[in-house]
Design a protein around this motif. Structure first.
Motif, PDB file in Angstrom:
ATOM      1  N   ALA A  70      19.443  19.578  17.925  1.00 27.58           N
ATOM      2  CA  ALA A  70      18.866  18.218  17.992  1.00 27.58           C
ATOM      3  C   ALA A  70      17.620  18.262  18.858  1.00 27.58           C
ATOM      4  CB  ALA A  70      19.880  17.259  18.603  1.00 27.58           C
ATOM      5  N   ARG A  71      16.785  17.254  18.669  1.00 27.44           N
ATOM      6  CA  ARG A  71      15.665  17.050  19.597  1.00 27.44           C
ATOM      7  C   ARG A  71      16.088  15.833  20.425  1.00 27.44           C
ATOM      8  NH1 ARG A  71      11.733  20.241  16.865  1.00 27.44           N
ATOM      9  NH2 ARG A  71      11.799  20.023  14.614  1.00 27.44           N
ATOM     10  N   SER A  72      16.390  16.066  21.687  1.00 21.89           N
ATOM     11  CA  SER A  72      17.001  15.003  22.492  1.00 21.89           C
ATOM     12  C   SER A  72      15.994  14.119  23.224  1.00 21.89           C
ATOM     13  CB  SER A  72      17.948  15.634  23.515  1.00 21.89           C
ATOM     14  OG  SER A  72      18.502  14.649  24.348  1.00 21.89           O
TER      15      SER A  72
ATOM     16  N   GLY B  17      13.442  30.551  19.641  1.00 18.47           N
ATOM     17  CA  GLY B  17      13.984  30.307  18.305  1.00 18.47           C
ATOM     18  C   GLY B  17      13.186  29.207  17.633  1.00 18.47           C
ATOM     19  N   THR B  18      12.297  29.572  16.752  1.00 11.77           N
ATOM     20  CA  THR B  18      11.530  28.611  15.946  1.00 11.77           C
ATOM     21  C   THR B  18      10.827  29.385  14.840  1.00 11.77           C
ATOM     22  OG1 THR B  18       9.537  27.228  15.868  1.00 11.77           O
ATOM     23  CG2 THR B  18       9.690  28.719  17.737  1.00 11.77           C
ATOM     24  N   ILE B  19      10.798  28.797  13.655  1.00 14.86           N
ATOM     25  CA  ILE B  19      10.130  29.514  12.549  1.00 14.86           C
ATOM     26  C   ILE B  19       8.620  29.546  12.749  1.00 14.86           C
ATOM     27  CG2 ILE B  19      11.947  28.983  10.869  1.00 14.86           C
ATOM     28  CD1 ILE B  19       9.854  26.958   9.635  1.00 14.86           C
ATOM     29  N   ASP B  20       8.101  28.712  13.669  1.00 14.37           N
ATOM     30  CA  ASP B  20       6.644  28.600  13.838  1.00 14.37           C
ATOM     31  C   ASP B  20       5.998  29.814  14.507  1.00 14.37           C
ATOM     32  OD1 ASP B  20       7.054  26.135  12.778  1.00 14.37           O
ATOM     33  OD2 ASP B  20       6.410  24.987  14.531  1.00 14.37           O
ATOM     34  N   ASN B  21       6.770  30.583  15.252  1.00 19.56           N
ATOM     35  CA  ASN B  21       6.272  31.758  15.989  1.00 19.56           C
ATOM     36  C   ASN B  21       5.181  31.404  17.001  1.00 19.56           C
ATOM     37  OD1 ASN B  21       6.329  34.482  16.649  1.00 19.56           O
ATOM     38  ND2 ASN B  21       4.643  34.988  15.263  1.00 19.56           N
TER      39      ASN B  21
ATOM     40  N   VAL C 123       2.824  25.222   3.847  1.00 16.21           N
ATOM     41  CA  VAL C 123       3.900  25.854   4.615  1.00 16.21           C
ATOM     42  C   VAL C 123       4.040  25.133   5.956  1.00 16.21           C
ATOM     43  CG1 VAL C 123       3.578  28.118   3.526  1.00 16.21           C
ATOM     44  CG2 VAL C 123       2.391  27.614   5.672  1.00 16.21           C
ATOM     45  N   MET C 124       5.175  25.343   6.621  1.00 18.16           N
ATOM     46  CA  MET C 124       5.409  24.670   7.918  1.00 18.16           C
ATOM     47  C   MET C 124       4.604  25.317   9.037  1.00 18.16           C
ATOM     48  SD  MET C 124       9.315  23.495   8.328  1.00 18.16           S
ATOM     49  CE  MET C 124       9.817  21.870   7.836  1.00 18.16           C
ATOM     50  N   GLY C 125       4.776  24.788  10.235  1.00 15.85           N
ATOM     51  CA  GLY C 125       4.047  25.287  11.410  1.00 15.85           C
ATOM     52  C   GLY C 125       3.308  24.119  12.001  1.00 15.85           C
ATOM     53  N   ARG C 126       4.040  23.326  12.760  1.00 19.33           N
ATOM     54  CA  ARG C 126       3.523  22.055  13.268  1.00 19.33           C
ATOM     55  C   ARG C 126       2.076  22.128  13.743  1.00 19.33           C
ATOM     56  NH1 ARG C 126       7.729  18.918  15.863  1.00 19.33           N
ATOM     57  NH2 ARG C 126       8.409  20.954  16.560  1.00 19.33           N
ATOM     58  N   ASP C 127       1.817  23.020  14.703  1.00 23.66           N
ATOM     59  CA  ASP C 127       0.409  23.164  15.075  1.00 23.66           C
ATOM     60  C   ASP C 127      -0.015  24.609  15.190  1.00 23.66           C
ATOM     61  OD1 ASP C 127       1.388  20.785  17.408  1.00 23.66           O
ATOM     62  OD2 ASP C 127       1.961  22.879  17.601  1.00 23.66           O
TER      63      ASP C 127
ATOM     64  N   ALA D 243      -1.505  25.403   6.032  1.00 19.28           N
ATOM     65  CA  ALA D 243      -0.524  25.210   7.111  1.00 19.28           C
ATOM     66  C   ALA D 243      -0.400  23.722   7.406  1.00 19.28           C
ATOM     67  CB  ALA D 243      -0.960  25.965   8.360  1.00 19.28           C
ATOM     68  N   GLU D 244       0.806  23.315   7.687  1.00 22.40           N
ATOM     69  CA  GLU D 244       1.105  21.906   7.955  1.00 22.40           C
ATOM     70  C   GLU D 244       0.180  21.310   9.034  1.00 22.40           C
ATOM     71  OE1 GLU D 244       5.399  19.951   9.181  1.00 22.40           O
ATOM     72  OE2 GLU D 244       4.807  21.883   9.971  1.00 22.40           O
ATOM     73  N   GLY D 245      -0.181  22.140  10.026  1.00 20.86           N
ATOM     74  CA  GLY D 245      -1.011  21.630  11.125  1.00 20.86           C
ATOM     75  C   GLY D 245      -2.504  21.724  10.869  1.00 20.86           C
TER      76      GLY D 245
ATOM     77  N   GLY E 105       8.240  22.857   2.699  1.00 19.08           N
ATOM     78  CA  GLY E 105       9.107  22.063   3.582  1.00 19.08           C
ATOM     79  C   GLY E 105      10.277  22.809   4.193  1.00 19.08           C
ATOM     80  N   HIS E 106      11.405  22.100   4.279  1.00 18.43           N
ATOM     81  CA  HIS E 106      12.546  22.630   5.035  1.00 18.43           C
ATOM     82  C   HIS E 106      13.240  23.812   4.377  1.00 18.43           C
ATOM     83  CE1 HIS E 106      11.834  18.907   7.190  1.00 18.43           C
ATOM     84  NE2 HIS E 106      12.523  19.426   8.178  1.00 18.43           N
ATOM     85  N   ILE E 107      12.873  24.126   3.141  1.00 25.04           N
ATOM     86  CA  ILE E 107      13.416  25.339   2.513  1.00 25.04           C
ATOM     87  C   ILE E 107      13.150  26.543   3.425  1.00 25.04           C
ATOM     88  CG2 ILE E 107      12.898  26.978   0.634  1.00 25.04           C
ATOM     89  CD1 ILE E 107      12.669  24.564  -1.209  1.00 25.04           C
ATOM     90  N   GLN E 108      11.997  26.490   4.102  1.00 26.21           N
ATOM     91  CA  GLN E 108      11.617  27.614   4.984  1.00 26.21           C
ATOM     92  C   GLN E 108      12.517  27.741   6.210  1.00 26.21           C
ATOM     93  OE1 GLN E 108       6.913  27.345   5.179  1.00 26.21           O
ATOM     94  NE2 GLN E 108       7.897  25.413   4.677  1.00 26.21           N
ATOM     95  N   ARG E 109      13.259  26.695   6.515  1.00 24.81           N
ATOM     96  CA  ARG E 109      14.087  26.767   7.719  1.00 24.81           C
ATOM     97  C   ARG E 109      15.490  27.309   7.441  1.00 24.81           C
ATOM     98  NH1 ARG E 109      12.460  22.027  11.238  1.00 24.81           N
ATOM     99  NH2 ARG E 109      14.622  21.370  11.255  1.00 24.81           N
ATOM    100  N   GLY E 110      15.853  27.380   6.149  1.00 22.08           N
ATOM    101  CA  GLY E 110      17.228  27.782   5.842  1.00 22.08           C
ATOM    102  C   GLY E 110      17.337  29.190   5.304  1.00 22.08           C
TER     103      GLY E 110
END
Ligand code: F6P
Length: 323
Positions: free
Chosen positions: A71-73, A125-129, A169-173, A222-224, A252-257
């Protein structure tokens, strides 16, 4: 130190389970009692904490996601939330934490340690590296492979219809996922936040490709990317290239699974065990990473504030290899 707890926080990433398994089994091997906290900091606040045993982490090495959930708390950002989290850890007698996550996770862990003095070691731990202090984060390799697999499939249909595809592809920033999947997937162009490019650059790349007899193109976005998402870039390009057939795919989220690659399983195992041993050695406020094949420790302060160097030569390579 007798009791330690592990949790996963932020976006899930393949390889987190391998890491949880290594923390639990590494702790047991060293005579510690391992605990698992569900849903990251939220579980710490609500008291969702369980004692773990070796069997609880059987058969998870090969599975994506995180058995401890994530979660992001928002609550942990408040003093009240952190106080509750501390009280719950005290109830169980937990004296050390292994936090698997990204920059947000480590920012919270650093603050928590400053306020309550519970030693914490992080695992990236993040797919963004996008974390300073490790060559690769957990989940990155799997996500790149997933993106490449998708690009291969898109190329088949792009070629059959002489189409231009914008693949987001993902990678917020960060553009690490973008550049690797672009190179591995043989993209004609890659748009990432680390390099400022314009719509005119995209148009000339497509036109020049056509002049060299290319009938289809794959452009990874890239998403960012600063120009906007793949849809808006494609829309603006279409205004100038009306006669071209343009399509957009957002991975999207396919990359996270999905099942973690061998790389992510081994990295998760190595970093998880190293995190336990770092706590036992009295280390705190550090992230365990792997630099040049060796375990490396980087202060949270650096992982949070420093930018991981971007391999500019990779961008040059996309241009050279897509002629
Ligand atoms: O940080 C990992 C990541 O997958 C980013 O690439 C992406 O921007 C974000 O998480 C998406 O988060 P959420 O799953 O909360 O939409």
């Amino acid at each position: 130190m007798k009791k330690i707890a592990v949790f996963t926080s932020g976006g899930d990433a393949p390889g987190m389970n391998a890491c949880i398994r290594a923390v639990v089994r590494g702790a047991i091997y060293h005579g510690l009692e391992p605990y698992g906290i569900y849903r990251g900091y939220n579980g710490m606040i609500s008291g969702d904490i369980v004692k773990m045993n070796s069997h609880m982490v059987s058969n998870i090495l090969q599975i994506g996601g995180t058995i401890l959930k994530s979660a992001r708390s928002k609550k942990f950002r408040t003093q009240e939330g952190r106080q509750k989290a501390y009280d719950n850890l005290q109830k169980h007698g937990i004296e050390g934490l292994v936090a698997i996550g990204g920059n947000g996770t480590f920012t919270g862990a650093k603050l928590f340690h400053e306020e309550f003095g519970i030693p914490t070691v992080g695992v990236p731990g993040t797919i963004d590296n996008d974390l300073y202090g490790t060559n690769a984060t957990l989940g990155f390799d799997t996500a790149v492979n997933t993106a490449i697999d998708a690009i291969d499939k898109i190329r088949d249909t792009a070629g059959s219809h002489d189409r231009i595809f914008f693949v987001e592809v993902m990678g917020r920033d960060a553009g690490y996922l973008g550049i690797r999947s672009g190179i591995g997937g043989g993209a004609e162009m890659v748009l990432i936040p680390e390099k400022k490019q314009t719509i005119e650059d995209v148009i000339s790349n497509i036109r020049e490709g056509h002049a060299r007899a290319k009938t289809s193109s794959i452009i990874v976005v890239a998403e960012g990317e600063h120009m906007g998402n793949a849809n808006s870039v494609a829309h603006r390009v279409k205004e100038h290239l009306q006669d071209m057939d343009i399509r957009v795919t957002t991975l999207g989220h396919i990359q996270r699974g999905g099942a973690p690659t061998a790389m992510d399983r081994v990295r998760g195992s190595r970093m998880g065990l190293a995190a336990v041993e770092a706590l036992m050695a009295g280390k705190t406020d550090i992230m365990v990473g792997i630099l040049n094949h060796k375990i490396a420790y980087t202060p949270f302060e650096d992982t949070i504030t420093k930018k991981k160097p971007f391999q500019q030569d990779m961008l040059r390579m996309v241009e050279i290899l897509s002629i």
